[in-house]
Design a protein around this motif. Sequence first.
Motif, PDB file in Angstrom:
ATOM      1  N   THR A 292     136.653  48.073  62.202  1.00 48.92           N
ATOM      2  CA  THR A 292     136.173  48.295  60.834  1.00 48.92           C
ATOM      3  C   THR A 292     136.251  49.765  60.457  1.00 48.92           C
ATOM      4  OG1 THR A 292     134.701  46.391  60.988  1.00 48.92           O
ATOM      5  CG2 THR A 292     134.194  48.024  59.288  1.00 48.92           C
ATOM      6  N   THR A 293     135.851  50.648  61.368  1.00 48.68           N
ATOM      7  CA  THR A 293     135.876  52.085  61.089  1.00 48.68           C
ATOM      8  C   THR A 293     137.296  52.556  60.803  1.00 48.68           C
ATOM      9  OG1 THR A 293     133.941  52.419  62.496  1.00 48.68           O
ATOM     10  CG2 THR A 293     135.267  54.368  61.987  1.00 48.68           C
ATOM     11  N   ILE A 294     138.242  52.128  61.624  1.00 48.43           N
ATOM     12  CA  ILE A 294     139.640  52.545  61.469  1.00 48.43           C
ATOM     13  C   ILE A 294     140.235  51.992  60.167  1.00 48.43           C
ATOM     14  CG2 ILE A 294     141.957  52.244  62.445  1.00 48.43           C
ATOM     15  CD1 ILE A 294     140.566  52.396  65.222  1.00 48.43           C
TER      16      ILE A 294
ATOM     17  N   VAL B 121     141.397  58.558  57.731  1.00 49.97           N
ATOM     18  CA  VAL B 121     141.567  59.390  58.931  1.00 49.97           C
ATOM     19  C   VAL B 121     140.267  59.333  59.728  1.00 49.97           C
ATOM     20  CG1 VAL B 121     142.121  61.690  59.818  1.00 49.97           C
ATOM     21  CG2 VAL B 121     143.126  60.923  57.655  1.00 49.97           C
ATOM     22  N   VAL B 122     140.389  58.927  60.979  1.00 48.76           N
ATOM     23  CA  VAL B 122     139.223  58.797  61.857  1.00 48.76           C
ATOM     24  C   VAL B 122     139.505  59.526  63.160  1.00 48.76           C
ATOM     25  CG1 VAL B 122     137.677  57.208  63.074  1.00 48.76           C
ATOM     26  CG2 VAL B 122     138.676  56.519  60.887  1.00 48.76           C
TER      27      VAL B 122
ATOM     28  N   VAL C 175     133.623  60.274  64.719  1.00 47.66           N
ATOM     29  CA  VAL C 175     132.748  59.314  65.389  1.00 47.66           C
ATOM     30  C   VAL C 175     132.425  59.864  66.778  1.00 47.66           C
ATOM     31  CG1 VAL C 175     132.503  56.957  66.242  1.00 47.66           C
ATOM     32  CG2 VAL C 175     133.797  57.385  64.135  1.00 47.66           C
ATOM     33  N   ASP C 176     131.145  60.139  67.008  1.00 45.59           N
ATOM     34  CA  ASP C 176     130.694  60.728  68.272  1.00 45.59           C
ATOM     35  C   ASP C 176     130.557  59.640  69.333  1.00 45.59           C
ATOM     36  OD1 ASP C 176     129.538  62.109  70.348  1.00 45.59           O
ATOM     37  OD2 ASP C 176     127.758  62.733  69.225  1.00 45.59           O
ATOM     38  N   VAL C 177     131.479  59.621  70.287  1.00 46.41           N
ATOM     39  CA  VAL C 177     131.458  58.601  71.340  1.00 46.41           C
ATOM     40  C   VAL C 177     130.387  58.882  72.391  1.00 46.41           C
ATOM     41  CG1 VAL C 177     133.898  58.049  71.013  1.00 46.41           C
ATOM     42  CG2 VAL C 177     133.228  59.703  72.772  1.00 46.41           C
ATOM     43  N   LEU C 178     129.805  60.084  72.370  1.00 44.51           N
ATOM     44  CA  LEU C 178     128.760  60.396  73.347  1.00 44.51           C
ATOM     45  C   LEU C 178     127.450  59.688  73.023  1.00 44.51           C
ATOM     46  CD1 LEU C 178     129.393  64.207  73.890  1.00 44.51           C
ATOM     47  CD2 LEU C 178     130.122  62.293  75.329  1.00 44.51           C
TER      48      LEU C 178
ATOM     49  N   LYS D 164     145.402  56.112  58.754  1.00 45.28           N
ATOM     50  CA  LYS D 164     145.734  54.855  58.063  1.00 45.28           C
ATOM     51  C   LYS D 164     145.866  53.699  59.053  1.00 45.28           C
ATOM     52  CE  LYS D 164     146.479  56.245  53.660  1.00 45.28           C
ATOM     53  NZ  LYS D 164     146.187  55.590  52.430  1.00 45.28           N
ATOM     54  N   GLY D 165     144.908  53.633  59.994  1.00 40.53           N
ATOM     55  CA  GLY D 165     144.877  52.534  60.942  1.00 40.53           C
ATOM     56  C   GLY D 165     145.802  52.679  62.132  1.00 40.53           C
ATOM     57  N   GLU D 166     146.622  53.722  62.152  1.00 40.80           N
ATOM     58  CA  GLU D 166     147.585  53.906  63.246  1.00 40.80           C
ATOM     59  C   GLU D 166     147.080  54.951  64.232  1.00 40.80           C
ATOM     60  OE1 GLU D 166     152.118  55.577  63.994  1.00 40.80           O
ATOM     61  OE2 GLU D 166     151.461  55.212  61.948  1.00 40.80           O
ATOM     62  N   PHE D 167     147.122  54.605  65.520  1.00 36.73           N
ATOM     63  CA  PHE D 167     146.735  55.548  66.561  1.00 36.73           C
ATOM     64  C   PHE D 167     147.791  56.639  66.661  1.00 36.73           C
ATOM     65  CE2 PHE D 167     146.864  56.648  71.205  1.00 36.73           C
ATOM     66  CZ  PHE D 167     145.728  57.439  71.178  1.00 36.73           C
ATOM     67  N   ILE D 168     147.362  57.882  66.522  1.00 37.87           N
ATOM     68  CA  ILE D 168     148.287  59.022  66.574  1.00 37.87           C
ATOM     69  C   ILE D 168     148.340  59.600  67.983  1.00 37.87           C
ATOM     70  CG2 ILE D 168     148.785  61.336  65.666  1.00 37.87           C
ATOM     71  CD1 ILE D 168     149.123  58.954  63.651  1.00 37.87           C
TER      72      ILE D 168
END
Length: 109
Positions: free
Chosen positions: A11-13, A18-19, A51-54, A78-82
């Motif tokens: 959902t976040t992506i 840009v995430v 988004v803080d993964v810690l 835009k949903g694509e892993f860079i």
Amino acid sequence: MSDDVNAFIDTTIKTHDVVLFMKGTPEQPRCGFSGLVVQVLDHLGVEYVGVDVLQDNDLREGIKVYSDWPTIPQLYIKGEFIGGADIVREMFQSGELKTALAGQGLIEA
């Protein structure tokens, strides 16, 4: 990975252009690699969500499974892993990141 974590990541992506999944926050990165990506994104002037993964171990491990990428930070456009910090740095230095962001209408060319 739990369904809840997978749904949150998905959902976040899909909700944000840009995430950046990172250690810490854009205002206070908690590792040098996350800080590097924040500096690049801030320099380019792109709006993004950090988004803080810690804050959640399930999220920290879940994003690695989701992307099939072993390290954090992780940048999505835009949903694509860079990629992670090294890829983002290389793309920034070559001008490829700016071109990609401008091509998506996220920054001025």
